[in-house]
Design a protein around this motif. Structure first.
Motif, PDB file in Angstrom:
ATOM      1  N   SER A   1      53.480  64.712  32.655  1.00 41.61           N
ATOM      2  CA  SER A   1      53.857  65.222  31.341  1.00 41.61           C
ATOM      3  C   SER A   1      52.632  65.319  30.433  1.00 41.61           C
ATOM      4  O   SER A   1      52.436  66.300  29.706  1.00 41.61           O
ATOM      5  CB  SER A   1      54.918  64.314  30.707  1.00 41.61           C
ATOM      6  OG  SER A   1      55.246  64.754  29.411  1.00 41.61           O
ATOM      7  N   ALA A   2      51.782  64.287  30.503  1.00 39.13           N
ATOM      8  CA  ALA A   2      50.570  64.292  29.677  1.00 39.13           C
ATOM      9  C   ALA A   2      49.624  65.409  30.136  1.00 39.13           C
ATOM     10  O   ALA A   2      48.977  66.078  29.314  1.00 39.13           O
ATOM     11  CB  ALA A   2      49.880  62.917  29.763  1.00 39.13           C
TER      12      ALA A   2
ATOM     13  N   GLN B   1      48.364  68.686  27.959  1.00 38.25           N
ATOM     14  CA  GLN B   1      46.933  68.970  27.760  1.00 38.25           C
ATOM     15  C   GLN B   1      46.614  70.402  28.160  1.00 38.25           C
ATOM     16  O   GLN B   1      45.816  71.085  27.493  1.00 38.25           O
ATOM     17  CB  GLN B   1      46.094  67.977  28.576  1.00 38.25           C
ATOM     18  CG  GLN B   1      44.593  68.124  28.354  1.00 38.25           C
ATOM     19  CD  GLN B   1      44.203  67.863  26.899  1.00 38.25           C
ATOM     20  OE1 GLN B   1      44.646  66.869  26.305  1.00 38.25           O
ATOM     21  NE2 GLN B   1      43.381  68.752  26.308  1.00 38.25           N
ATOM     22  N   MET B   2      47.229  70.844  29.231  1.00 40.86           N
ATOM     23  CA  MET B   2      46.984  72.211  29.689  1.00 40.86           C
ATOM     24  C   MET B   2      47.476  73.211  28.643  1.00 40.86           C
ATOM     25  O   MET B   2      46.807  74.221  28.364  1.00 40.86           O
ATOM     26  CB  MET B   2      47.712  72.459  31.027  1.00 40.86           C
ATOM     27  CG  MET B   2      47.087  71.689  32.208  1.00 40.86           C
ATOM     28  SD  MET B   2      48.057  71.880  33.718  1.00 40.86           S
ATOM     29  CE  MET B   2      47.877  73.669  33.956  1.00 40.86           C
TER      30      MET B   2
ATOM     31  N   GLN C   1      46.080  77.209  24.352  1.00 42.08           N
ATOM     32  CA  GLN C   1      46.217  77.685  22.989  1.00 42.08           C
ATOM     33  C   GLN C   1      44.836  77.754  22.312  1.00 42.08           C
ATOM     34  O   GLN C   1      44.540  78.677  21.549  1.00 42.08           O
ATOM     35  CB  GLN C   1      47.149  76.751  22.203  1.00 42.08           C
ATOM     36  CG  GLN C   1      48.610  76.842  22.633  1.00 42.08           C
ATOM     37  CD  GLN C   1      49.492  75.809  21.925  1.00 42.08           C
ATOM     38  OE1 GLN C   1      48.979  75.011  21.161  1.00 42.08           O
ATOM     39  NE2 GLN C   1      50.799  75.864  22.196  1.00 42.08           N
ATOM     40  N   ASN C   2      44.001  76.794  22.622  1.00 42.83           N
ATOM     41  CA  ASN C   2      42.684  76.769  21.984  1.00 42.83           C
ATOM     42  C   ASN C   2      41.805  77.903  22.521  1.00 42.83           C
ATOM     43  O   ASN C   2      40.944  78.438  21.795  1.00 42.83           O
ATOM     44  CB  ASN C   2      41.999  75.438  22.229  1.00 42.83           C
ATOM     45  CG  ASN C   2      42.691  74.288  21.490  1.00 42.83           C
ATOM     46  OD1 ASN C   2      43.373  74.545  20.485  1.00 42.83           O
ATOM     47  ND2 ASN C   2      42.541  73.069  21.952  1.00 42.83           N
TER      48      ASN C   2
END
Length: 463
Positions: free
Chosen positions: A449-450, A454-455, A460-461
């Protein structure tokens, strides 16, 4: 006995509490039969205890029967002496009613003697004696006895004399001095009446080996046998009867102690006072038993509620209280003044008893009988023995049966406890493994999940 003492496992997953509840519920369900059996054991023990109480109460009732049995024998007789200073009287068996004249010519006397003046003074009888001899010769009348003290002390000498049961003398130590300057003497008195002079001699051995006896006592009172006549016999022209004891048997079951010269009339009479008192005790013991039985019936809270043994006990008591010979006159307890009130309590009217038995002692004796030879007493005693006998009695059979059930149930409880403990241990292991697997999956889920989060953030960035 608890269901288990093993701890529930400690988990690390978010479902560990639910898994622990599963184990606890399974153990609780498995423990239900054992808990029911534990309750049963408690009930059985209470029943056994109540039977013990009833057995004690019935034993007291049987004791009252025995007292009634005695009251009809010697207990129903009384004796008196018209001149107590001449003689006292006592019953020693089963006498017969009547009167006996006793004329005492001489109440008799015991011979006595005391250690002589001039002997070594004994200040402490536990440390010294009147002679250093190792052995002594005791003479009572014409009989002689060898006395060997265990120690060379006056106390040991007295003990050795008293230890010879055939000598018929009693040795005591008396202080003829003062408290500050004691002078202990050996005092001997015959235990039989009669002219039986007493002498104690020290067996002295001279340096040349010869032996001699050194007298140690000075004669005191001269003994004399008791002399008496019964109902004027022998007559005054003949010598009286004699005895070496002040207590004589003047009739079967009747003994008299001669005390002084003169004539007295010994009266032996039979009455029913002792029987009346014994019946009163019987009633009290009977009511105690019925009261205890009733605590187990109706609104009572006794441990034996619903048990058939209560009917057995009640039926036995009814047979006892309802005993009847079917004859006229004294033929039942009712005719002796016993009755029940509306609550079933037995009572005794001593006035009615007195009226019924006055002049009817033979009828009373016939009805009551004895515990060994028929009548009410035997019937009642036999009935109670059937209940209280420690080997074959109904009560003991019941107690033995209950104790056997308790032993069996306790073993079953112990066996079930082992099974429940094994079940709990097995469930703990299984749930601990399941909890560990879930915890591992939860860790993997958290990691993935983490990573996914992060992906998304990176995408988005970069967009």
């Amino acid at each position: 006995m608890g269901t288990t003492t093993n701890a529930i496992f400690t988990g690390s997953s978010q479902f560990s509490a639910q898994l622990q509840q599963v184990v606890a519920q399974a153990v609780s369900v498995a423990s239900l039969p054992m808990q029911a059996m534990q309750t049963d054991v408690t009930n059985l023990q209470s029943q056994s205890s109540e039977l013990g109480t009833l057995n004690g109460d019935l034993g007291s009732l049987q004791t009252a029967i025995a007292t009634l049995n005695s009251a009809l024998g010697q207990g129903s007789f009384a004796t008196s002496s018209s001149t107590p200073a001449v003689a006292s009287t006592a019953l020693t068996g089963t006498p017969a009613a009547g009167s006996i004249s006793v004329e005492v010519d001489d109440p008799g006397a015991y011979a006595s003697a005391m250690s002589s003046d001039g002997l070594p003074t004994v200040a402490d009888p536990t440390k010294s004696s009147v002679s250093t001899a190792a052995t002594y010769t005791l003479t009572v009348g014409t009989a002689t006895y060898s006395i060997t003290p265990q120690a060379n002390t006056l106390s040991a000498l007295a003990a050795a004399i008293n230890g010879n049961g055939n000598a018929n003398v009693q040795a005591t130590l008396v202080n003829l001095g003062s408290t500050s300057s004691p002078d202990y003497r050996l005092s001997l008195q015959g235990s039989q009446l009669g002219d039986l002079p007493i002498q104690l001699s020290a067996d002295v051995t001279a340096s040349d080996g010869s032996t001699s006896e050194q007298p140690l006592l000075t004669a005191g009172a001269v003994g004399a046998p008791a002399a008496y006549r019964i109902n004027g016999q022998p007559d005054q022209s003949a010598d009286p009867l004699t005895s070496n004891s002040p207590t004589i048997t003047v009739s079967p079951g009747v003994s008299v102690t001669l005390l002084g010269t003169g004539t007295t009339t010994i009266t032996i009479a039979q009455n029913t006072n002792a029987v009346s008192q014994a019946l009163s005790k019987f009633v009290s013991a009977y009511n105690t038993v019925t009261t205890e039985i009733n605590t187990n019936r109706g609104q009572g809270t006794g441990a034996l509620q619903g048990q058939s043994i209560l009917s057995t006990l009640s039926e036995t008591l009814q047979r006892i209280s309802g005993y009847s010979t079917g004859n006229s006159g004294i033929s039942s307890l009712t005719s002796l003044g016993l009755s029940f009130d509306d609550k079933g309590v037995l009572s005794f009217d001593s006035s009615a008893f007195s009226t019924a038995t006055t002049g009817n002692l033979a009828q009373l004796t016939s009805f009551l009988g004895s515990t060994g030879a028929g009548g009410f007493l035997k019937a009642a005693n036999d009935a109670l023995t059937g209940l209280t006998d420690p080997s074959t009695g109904v009560i003991q059979d019941g107690i033995t049966s209950l104790q056997g059930q308790v032993t069996h149930d306790n073993q079953s409880i112990s066996d079930q406890q082992v099974e429940i403990t094994a079940l709990q241990n097995n469930l703990n292991t299984q749930m601990a493994n399941a909890d560990a697997a879930i915890a591992t999956m939860e860790q993997q889920y958290s990691y993935l999940s983490a990573l996914f989060t992060q992906m998304q953030t990176d995408a988005q960035n970069n967009g």
